[in-house]
Write a protein that holds these residues in place. Structure first.
Motif, PDB file in Angstrom:
ATOM      1  N   THR A 114       0.875  -1.171   0.000  1.00  0.00           N
ATOM      2  CA  THR A 114       0.000   0.000   0.000  1.00  0.00           C
ATOM      3  C   THR A 114       0.908   1.216   0.000  1.00  0.00           C
ATOM      4  O   THR A 114       1.994   1.177   0.573  1.00  0.00           O
ATOM      5  N   CYS A 145      -8.399   7.391  -4.888  1.00  0.00           N
ATOM      6  CA  CYS A 145      -7.796   6.172  -5.426  1.00  0.00           C
ATOM      7  C   CYS A 145      -8.353   4.936  -4.720  1.00  0.00           C
ATOM      8  O   CYS A 145      -8.950   5.024  -3.651  1.00  0.00           O
ATOM      9  N   ASP A 146      -8.139   3.775  -5.324  1.00  0.00           N
ATOM     10  CA  ASP A 146      -8.568   2.513  -4.717  1.00  0.00           C
ATOM     11  C   ASP A 146      -7.993   2.358  -3.310  1.00  0.00           C
ATOM     12  O   ASP A 146      -8.678   1.908  -2.394  1.00  0.00           O
ATOM     13  N   GLY A 147      -6.721   2.719  -3.170  1.00  0.00           N
ATOM     14  CA  GLY A 147      -6.051   2.524  -1.895  1.00  0.00           C
ATOM     15  C   GLY A 147      -6.740   3.295  -0.781  1.00  0.00           C
ATOM     16  O   GLY A 147      -7.052   2.745   0.283  1.00  0.00           O
ATOM     17  N   LYS A 149      -9.789   4.704  -0.893  1.00  0.00           N
ATOM     18  CA  LYS A 149     -11.204   4.304  -0.827  1.00  0.00           C
ATOM     19  C   LYS A 149     -11.379   3.073   0.065  1.00  0.00           C
ATOM     20  O   LYS A 149     -12.248   3.056   0.933  1.00  0.00           O
ATOM     21  N   LYS A 150     -10.548   2.070  -0.152  1.00  0.00           N
ATOM     22  CA  LYS A 150     -10.688   0.852   0.645  1.00  0.00           C
ATOM     23  C   LYS A 150     -10.126   1.052   2.051  1.00  0.00           C
ATOM     24  O   LYS A 150     -10.628   0.465   3.009  1.00  0.00           O
ATOM     25  N   ALA A 151      -9.085   1.882   2.180  1.00  0.00           N
ATOM     26  CA  ALA A 151      -8.474   2.094   3.497  1.00  0.00           C
ATOM     27  C   ALA A 151      -9.448   2.781   4.451  1.00  0.00           C
ATOM     28  O   ALA A 151      -9.443   2.506   5.656  1.00  0.00           O
TER      29      ALA A 151
ATOM     30  N   CYS B 145     -11.269  -0.709 -11.273  1.00  0.00           N
ATOM     31  CA  CYS B 145     -10.130  -0.354 -10.418  1.00  0.00           C
ATOM     32  C   CYS B 145      -9.274   0.738 -11.078  1.00  0.00           C
ATOM     33  O   CYS B 145      -9.374   0.993 -12.269  1.00  0.00           O
ATOM     34  N   ASP B 146      -8.423   1.369 -10.273  1.00  0.00           N
ATOM     35  CA  ASP B 146      -7.505   2.389 -10.798  1.00  0.00           C
ATOM     36  C   ASP B 146      -6.664   1.843 -11.941  1.00  0.00           C
ATOM     37  O   ASP B 146      -6.417   2.520 -12.939  1.00  0.00           O
ATOM     38  N   LYS B 149      -8.803   1.457 -15.069  1.00  0.00           N
ATOM     39  CA  LYS B 149      -9.254   2.794 -15.478  1.00  0.00           C
ATOM     40  C   LYS B 149      -8.163   3.555 -16.206  1.00  0.00           C
ATOM     41  O   LYS B 149      -8.385   4.118 -17.281  1.00  0.00           O
ATOM     42  N   GLN B 169     -18.777   4.197  -7.587  1.00  0.00           N
ATOM     43  CA  GLN B 169     -17.934   3.626  -6.544  1.00  0.00           C
ATOM     44  C   GLN B 169     -18.725   3.322  -5.270  1.00  0.00           C
ATOM     45  O   GLN B 169     -18.208   2.691  -4.362  1.00  0.00           O
ATOM     46  N   ALA B 345     -15.037  -5.488  -5.436  1.00  0.00           N
ATOM     47  CA  ALA B 345     -14.274  -4.757  -4.423  1.00  0.00           C
ATOM     48  C   ALA B 345     -14.058  -3.288  -4.772  1.00  0.00           C
ATOM     49  O   ALA B 345     -13.573  -2.518  -3.948  1.00  0.00           O
ATOM     50  N   THR B 348     -17.429   0.803  -2.305  1.00  0.00           N
ATOM     51  CA  THR B 348     -17.204   1.074  -0.886  1.00  0.00           C
ATOM     52  C   THR B 348     -18.472   1.604  -0.264  1.00  0.00           C
ATOM     53  O   THR B 348     -19.089   2.499  -0.861  1.00  0.00           O
ATOM     54  N   GLN B 378      -5.053  -3.750  -5.757  1.00  0.00           N
ATOM     55  CA  GLN B 378      -5.334  -3.140  -4.454  1.00  0.00           C
ATOM     56  C   GLN B 378      -6.726  -3.463  -3.907  1.00  0.00           C
ATOM     57  O   GLN B 378      -6.866  -3.784  -2.736  1.00  0.00           O
ATOM     58  N   PRO B 379      -7.798  -3.368  -4.729  1.00  0.00           N
ATOM     59  CA  PRO B 379      -9.121  -3.574  -4.127  1.00  0.00           C
ATOM     60  C   PRO B 379      -9.263  -4.935  -3.443  1.00  0.00           C
ATOM     61  O   PRO B 379      -9.724  -5.004  -2.293  1.00  0.00           O
ATOM     62  N   MET B 382      -6.755  -5.394  -0.433  1.00  0.00           N
ATOM     63  CA  MET B 382      -7.172  -4.664   0.767  1.00  0.00           C
ATOM     64  C   MET B 382      -8.368  -5.336   1.427  1.00  0.00           C
ATOM     65  O   MET B 382      -8.444  -5.412   2.643  1.00  0.00           O
ATOM     66  N   GLU B 383      -9.289  -5.854   0.634  1.00  0.00           N
ATOM     67  CA  GLU B 383     -10.454  -6.534   1.232  1.00  0.00           C
ATOM     68  C   GLU B 383     -10.077  -7.869   1.856  1.00  0.00           C
ATOM     69  O   GLU B 383     -10.802  -8.388   2.701  1.00  0.00           O
TER      70      GLU B 383
END
Lengths: 426, 426
Positions: A114, A145-147, A149-151, B145-146, B149, B169, B345, B348, B378-379, B382-383
């Motif tokens: 991350t 960003c995804d990072g 958003k999920k964080a 995802c980023d 995209k 999102q 994922a 959010t 990442q999505p 992270m999940e």
């Protein structure tokens, strides 16, 4: 350290031992990087003071504001409109995210891969060392960003006052509508938090306050197009960084004083480095305090940084908000329009950013561009390839850097930066 | 190889030498992984044939359709509604993205730290080895995802028929509106491409065709809750994979035949592995052809996979589209509602996914869950942390895997998977 601060930090729930360690590292870095610079403008003394008191006097001020009923709102992103916060008689502060802290603990919550900025935000929370975060009445996350958003899903389990703002991914009609409705929702949430109804007058005044801050920064940026550069990139970055923490009116006044001094310097052909020093535009990911690694390497390697194409720089401050609307609705539209122009890499397509980089490179007479990508920051790392391609097509040398907050690669980076600067001289 | 295919590939602009190399690797992998399995259902012969002709007969079929004026639309994501494509008398195919190809060339366009799936899509384009991509009249990208995209911005410079679909999102009112308006826009684009106006009847029929395909897959999934498992996870994954390429009506019929055979097996207590073999639910990133690495490791290490919580699996097929609407507008709403439930994922918050994983683990009597994360995705990475936490709280063992398409880590993965399976037996 005064006893008053210690009890203040204790009351905020900080881990005093860890916080002392952080302040010590921060102080040493500031001395080695900032105070070691030569020929700094005298006005930078103000920023030296602010930085020396960034966890002290400034926190005390915020807590005094809180005692008088003012709310403090923390943010990690330039999409959170300070106009709306100020209009509700609240204060917006940037939250700590520029240094590694409590990384072992952080990696229980976030994947190792991350980006350093997100990990840092978690580290400051888990290590209990950020007085801004602990003092905030509301913390605003945003779906960039995804990072991040999920964080924020996980951060929401660590703090109880997280508000998440949705953001569009395209600059379409739908995207504009989403941003406007999210700003309306944010306005309502801020009004509820503060108990203050935002009025036409308060929003207009807030817009003018924030515009004045941005205009002062624009003045600073423009003065840097002179050769010799009247101020270092490190000091200009610091001004941008402090703009996220300081009282906006005081910041604006202080920055104008520095700009007055810089104008005198320019008349006297006095600079921080010699004339014809290679001039670098930094472009890419934001640099939060105390992430000074790359600028420090660049400016101790024989070049001067003349612009920051970054959220902590011109991406964050580029456009003013139109304050000419006649209704609160028109002003909210103007706020939306202003932020909708921000050329963040989360947007697709994001060709505005390419144009802005070219415009900045030309305006500041940059000899080359260094693209700064945080490792695992997919949006900026992916854009760095078309950025480099565009610059090469225009015969502007570009160096793509991918790094994190650690110092392990400092030697290797310095070698690459020095080689790049040699190329610019050639 | 028939000369007919060679000239077909040549006409499509494939690099014949590279393509031969790819088919050879693919054929060997299929023999080693699929044909080496014991006690497979006889009906899998159909899928063996489909796979042996995946770049041959199926491409010829599609080109024959094209000759008759039918359009071919390629997609990289389960958010592209096959209902709309079929309703305009066009064919939807999944595009190649399950193997590393032309990586040196790819890394000129994408950062090294990009997930294998995205790099693979570029590799198949840059290496000119994907007949589906080269034969498609329209290629649909989507803002998930980023990585994807931003990658589509670059892919758009490599192909001239890329259409990009925006996605929300958050599952908010705004998000639902965006998805509906994007599906309307896609419907218009498909109508323009095909010259076919989508009618109430054609959309209703298309919904029923796609629902029938999904229902056949649901039947397959349900049969797998028996012990001994009547079909391997590898073969079930193949059925899911082929559903992206094959003619949907033929696929549905073929899969039902296999399901009939599996029902007989279940009555006879006949399985692909012994009773009480540890049962694994795979959860996480999609596995496109020929990405069979992890299932192959799992099923050659003494366990059987009983479910795929993945886009190439139940995430992609979970819900049917309501076909009861009386107007085309009602049907478009139903299409939107169906896809808006997909627990990708990128959304959010995405708590639905946690519930779906639990539901699947229970329905299929899974002894443990292996979370499959593609490196730099990442999505899902992270999940995976909250997924693991939820499962541990419910006393369901979970193993988090992070890998790519390379075989370098196969030995290390096998050791970890074997240890996990031993744990499940204990």
């Amino acid at each position: 350290m005064s006893n008053e601060y210690i009890s203040m930090w204790k009351d905020l729930g900080l881990n005093l031992e860890s916080h002392d360690a952080l302040l010590s590292v921060l102080g040493n870095a500031y001395t080695d990087i900032y105070l070691a610079q030569k020929d700094r403008p005298e006005g930078m003394g103000y920023f030296d003071f602010v930085m020396s008191e960034v966890h002290g006097l400034r926190i005390k001020e915020l807590l005094d504001e809180k005692k008088q009923g003012r709310k403090i709102i923390g943010s990690y992103c330039v999409f959170v409109p300070e106009e709306i916060v100020l209009a509700a008689n609240a204060t917006l502060v940037g939250l700590c995210s520029g240094a590694d802290f409590a990384m072992e603990e952080v990696e229980k919550y976030l994947p190792r891969n991350t980006c350093a900025l997100i990990k840092s935000a978690f580290g400051f929370k888990l290590g209990q060392v950020c007085p801004y975060l602990e003092g905030a009445d509301m913390v605003v996350g945003e779906n960039t960003c995804d990072g991040k958003k999920k964080a924020y899903e996980t951060l929401g389990s660590l703090i109880d006052n997280l508000y998440v703002m949705d953001l569009p991914q395209m600059k379409s009609v739908n995207g504009r509508e989403l941003l406007r409705s999210e700003y309306d929702r944010f306005k309502t949430a801020v009004e509820k938090l503060t108990g203050v109804a935002i009025t036409f007058d308060s929003l207009k005044t807030a817009i003018q306050t924030v515009n004045a801050k941005r205009s002062a920064l624009h003045r600073l940026y423009t003065l840097r197009n002179n050769d010799p550069a009247p101020i270092s990139g490190l000091d200009a970055l610091l001004a941008n960084q402090v703009s996220f923490y300081d009282n906006p009116v005081r910041f604006t006044q202080s920055l104008h004083k520095i700009c007055d001094e810089l104008e005198t310097r320019i008349e006297e052909k006095k600079g921080v480095m010699q004339e014809k020093t290679p001039r670098i535009l930094l472009s890419g990911c934001p640099m939060a305090v105390p992430n000074w690694k790359l600028p420090w390497i660049v400016e101790t390697s024989g070049a001067v940084i003349v612009g920051e194409e970054s959220c902590v720089g011109e991406r964050g401050t580029r456009n003013l908000t139109d304050d000419s609307g006649d209704t609160i609705d028109a002003l909210m539209d103007a706020v939306t329009d202003r932020y909708f122009q921000v050329d963040c890499a989360i947007f697709t397509p994001n060709s505005d950013r390419l144009e802005n980089i070219m415009q900045m490179a030309q305006a500041y007479n940059a000899d080359g561009v260094i693209h700064y990508g945080l490792q695992f920051c997919q949006p900026y790392l992916m854009e760095s390839i078309p950025v480099e391609k565009m610059l090469e097509d225009k015969d502007i040398p570009c160096l793509r850097i991918e790094t994190d907050y650690g110092m392990e690669d400092a030697g290797q980076l310095k070698t690459r930066v020095e080689a790049f600067i040699e190329l610019l001289k050639g």
